[in-house]
Design a protein around this motif. Sequence first.
Motif, PDB file in Angstrom:
ATOM      1  N   PRO A 188       0.987  -1.347  -0.220  1.00  0.00           N
ATOM      2  CA  PRO A 188       0.045  -0.045   0.308  1.00  0.00           C
ATOM      3  C   PRO A 188       1.023   1.665   0.086  1.00  0.00           C
ATOM      4  N   THR A 189       2.457   1.294   0.522  1.00  0.00           N
ATOM      5  CA  THR A 189       3.017   2.464   0.276  1.00  0.00           C
ATOM      6  C   THR A 189       3.278   2.831  -0.846  1.00  0.00           C
ATOM      7  N   LYS A 190       3.216   1.680  -1.762  1.00  0.00           N
ATOM      8  CA  LYS A 190       3.504   2.003  -3.449  1.00  0.00           C
ATOM      9  C   LYS A 190       4.871   2.927  -3.799  1.00  0.00           C
ATOM     10  N   LYS A 191       5.656   2.246  -2.736  1.00  0.00           N
ATOM     11  CA  LYS A 191       7.397   2.069  -2.797  1.00  0.00           C
ATOM     12  C   LYS A 191       8.148   1.043  -2.528  1.00  0.00           C
ATOM     13  N   ILE A 192       9.461   1.200  -2.931  1.00  0.00           N
ATOM     14  CA  ILE A 192      10.122   0.650  -2.603  1.00  0.00           C
ATOM     15  C   ILE A 192      11.939   0.729  -1.859  1.00  0.00           C
ATOM     16  N   ASP A 193      11.403   0.026  -0.746  1.00  0.00           N
ATOM     17  CA  ASP A 193      12.235   0.643   0.239  1.00  0.00           C
ATOM     18  C   ASP A 193      13.280  -0.323   0.184  1.00  0.00           C
ATOM     19  N   ALA A 194      14.732  -0.024   0.851  1.00  0.00           N
ATOM     20  CA  ALA A 194      15.840  -1.175   1.180  1.00  0.00           C
ATOM     21  C   ALA A 194      16.727  -1.035   2.221  1.00  0.00           C
ATOM     22  N   PHE A 195      17.419  -2.079   2.784  1.00  0.00           N
ATOM     23  CA  PHE A 195      17.658  -1.858   3.943  1.00  0.00           C
ATOM     24  C   PHE A 195      19.699  -2.115   3.890  1.00  0.00           C
ATOM     25  N   ASP A 196      20.575  -1.435   4.666  1.00  0.00           N
ATOM     26  CA  ASP A 196      21.608  -2.131   4.574  1.00  0.00           C
ATOM     27  C   ASP A 196      21.530  -3.769   5.228  1.00  0.00           C
ATOM     28  N   PHE A 197      22.124  -4.465   4.948  1.00  0.00           N
ATOM     29  CA  PHE A 197      21.683  -5.878   5.028  1.00  0.00           C
ATOM     30  C   PHE A 197      23.327  -7.076   5.788  1.00  0.00           C
ATOM     31  N   GLU A 198      23.265  -7.304   6.988  1.00  0.00           N
ATOM     32  CA  GLU A 198      24.320  -7.856   7.021  1.00  0.00           C
ATOM     33  C   GLU A 198      24.469  -9.741   7.044  1.00  0.00           C
ATOM     34  N   ALA A 199      25.342 -10.525   5.790  1.00  0.00           N
ATOM     35  CA  ALA A 199      24.616 -11.652   5.580  1.00  0.00           C
ATOM     36  C   ALA A 199      24.399 -12.525   7.012  1.00  0.00           C
ATOM     37  N   GLU A 200      25.960 -12.416   7.931  1.00  0.00           N
ATOM     38  CA  GLU A 200      26.587 -13.308   8.709  1.00  0.00           C
ATOM     39  C   GLU A 200      25.443 -13.378   9.703  1.00  0.00           C
ATOM     40  N   SER A 201      25.107 -11.738  10.280  1.00  0.00           N
ATOM     41  CA  SER A 201      24.566 -12.211  11.256  1.00  0.00           C
ATOM     42  C   SER A 201      22.400 -12.236  11.231  1.00  0.00           C
ATOM     43  N   GLY A 202      22.111 -11.949   9.706  1.00  0.00           N
ATOM     44  CA  GLY A 202      20.829 -12.197   9.074  1.00  0.00           C
ATOM     45  C   GLY A 202      19.670 -10.203   9.776  1.00  0.00           C
ATOM     46  N   THR A 203      20.732  -9.396   9.828  1.00  0.00           N
ATOM     47  CA  THR A 203      20.577  -8.143  10.556  1.00  0.00           C
ATOM     48  C   THR A 203      19.758  -7.111   9.423  1.00  0.00           C
ATOM     49  N   ILE A 204      18.813  -6.189   9.405  1.00  0.00           N
ATOM     50  CA  ILE A 204      18.755  -5.128   8.613  1.00  0.00           C
ATOM     51  C   ILE A 204      18.502  -3.886   9.260  1.00  0.00           C
ATOM     52  N   SER A 205      19.105  -2.700   8.434  1.00  0.00           N
ATOM     53  CA  SER A 205      19.229  -1.183   9.392  1.00  0.00           C
ATOM     54  C   SER A 205      19.451  -0.699   8.136  1.00  0.00           C
ATOM     55  N   ASN A 206      19.410   0.887   8.265  1.00  0.00           N
ATOM     56  CA  ASN A 206      19.291   1.978   7.412  1.00  0.00           C
ATOM     57  C   ASN A 206      18.083   2.012   7.010  1.00  0.00           C
ATOM     58  N   ARG A 207      16.804   1.513   7.214  1.00  0.00           N
ATOM     59  CA  ARG A 207      15.193   2.016   6.056  1.00  0.00           C
ATOM     60  C   ARG A 207      15.307   2.600   5.114  1.00  0.00           C
ATOM     61  N   ARG A 208      14.811   2.831   3.678  1.00  0.00           N
ATOM     62  CA  ARG A 208      15.155   4.378   3.403  1.00  0.00           C
ATOM     63  C   ARG A 208      14.532   3.732   1.803  1.00  0.00           C
ATOM     64  N   THR A 209      13.749   4.652   1.689  1.00  0.00           N
ATOM     65  CA  THR A 209      13.101   4.837   0.247  1.00  0.00           C
ATOM     66  C   THR A 209      13.800   4.607  -1.052  1.00  0.00           C
ATOM     67  N   VAL A 210      13.622   3.601  -2.154  1.00  0.00           N
ATOM     68  CA  VAL A 210      14.887   3.820  -3.535  1.00  0.00           C
ATOM     69  C   VAL A 210      13.859   3.953  -4.405  1.00  0.00           C
ATOM     70  N   PHE A 211      12.803   3.377  -4.420  1.00  0.00           N
ATOM     71  CA  PHE A 211      11.077   3.956  -5.129  1.00  0.00           C
ATOM     72  C   PHE A 211      10.103   4.638  -4.958  1.00  0.00           C
ATOM     73  N   ASP A 212       9.778   5.597  -5.437  1.00  0.00           N
ATOM     74  CA  ASP A 212       8.355   5.796  -5.014  1.00  0.00           C
ATOM     75  C   ASP A 212       7.423   5.597  -6.649  1.00  0.00           C
ATOM     76  N   MET A 213       5.909   5.328  -6.635  1.00  0.00           N
ATOM     77  CA  MET A 213       5.213   5.163  -8.138  1.00  0.00           C
ATOM     78  C   MET A 213       5.025   6.723  -8.396  1.00  0.00           C
ATOM     79  N   VAL A 214       3.928   6.926  -7.060  1.00  0.00           N
ATOM     80  CA  VAL A 214       3.599   8.320  -7.420  1.00  0.00           C
ATOM     81  C   VAL A 214       3.885   9.317  -7.911  1.00  0.00           C
ATOM     82  N   PRO A 215       5.158   9.862  -7.967  1.00  0.00           N
ATOM     83  CA  PRO A 215       5.206  11.166  -8.947  1.00  0.00           C
ATOM     84  C   PRO A 215       5.700  10.292 -10.164  1.00  0.00           C
ATOM     85  N   TYR A 216       5.864   9.372 -10.484  1.00  0.00           N
ATOM     86  CA  TYR A 216       5.180   8.604 -11.823  1.00  0.00           C
ATOM     87  C   TYR A 216       4.207   7.750 -12.273  1.00  0.00           C
TER      88      TYR A 216
END
Length: 328
Positions: free
Chosen positions: A199-227
């Motif tokens: 429902p957000t109409k967005k694609i978000d990204a997290f920094d991913f640490e493969a060994e521990s399986g942790t995610i952090s630093n959520r941010r939006t990398v693409f928003d459908m609305v302006p398009y």
Amino acid sequence: MKLLKTLTLLVVIAIVAANHDQKVEIEQLTAPVEHGEGPFWYDKEQALYWVDISLKDVWRLHPESGNITKCHIDEGEVTVIIPLEEDNTFAVGVGSDLKLLKWDGRNGSEITLSQIVSFGPLPEGGRLNDGKVDSKGRLWIGTIGPEVNDEVELERADLYQVGCNGGSIEATVHVSNVSVSNGIAWSADGAIMYYVDSPTKKIDAFDFEAESGTISNRRTVFDMVPYNISGVPDGMTIDADDNLWIALYGGEGVMVVQPHLERLIKVHTISGAPRVTSVAWGGPNLDILYITTSSRGGGPGGQVYKMTNTGARGNPANIFVMPKCNKE
């Protein structure tokens, strides 16, 4: 220096545009089901698996032979299927549970189901939804909030990771207050996890640490609305060039996004399928994009399609590794 950077960016964009300006071909492969979802290309078998959530079916297509088979699961809506290393063995989302399915891929053959882990109690009407496996074999799977007439109650779902807690397998929440947890993909270097809450109409990204399986630093990398893109983002995959291919539920298409440039490359129309649900790379060279669709609520859709001649290819999908939990 600024001019050089601008010219470099223009060259990159021109190359990508040229690769995606080829005449793609889209072909229907199957008859309609009600709510096709969760395509998984099993490289070991050279076969495509997917589910019909509403009718509680698991489907298998072997393109080389043309054989299409299915099994039925009575215990609840089937939302995702991911193989394990052992032959004829899969993790399946069934209602609010992750179960182990044994099925030899033939019509009418006996199946067995056993419990892996429960995600309940979920809000009444909620269930498991999309899931993907990371490079270490860990399953990330989300839920969807209660639905009424195809409308979902917002912020009543979560994104989980399946792992060990002490001596038992447990599902741990990593992202809360989600509405419709959907597509997941990782960058080629494994450092970024991309994520869709529809429902957000967005694609978000997290920094991913493969060994521990942790995610952090959520941010939006693409928003459908302006398009002004129709529909909402649903299932998602990534190609070898780190471009995201995203199903558009209610948008009759698949959009291609360069997340590192926050840029739309193209929207491919899937004529006759307004509710595109998910995508997965497959085929011997992983250059065929398999597309699931839905006819839920009436109207056209529900078929599986393939898209070829895209100029892109994917990477083999990761299979689920059952957590080995040490009991004290």
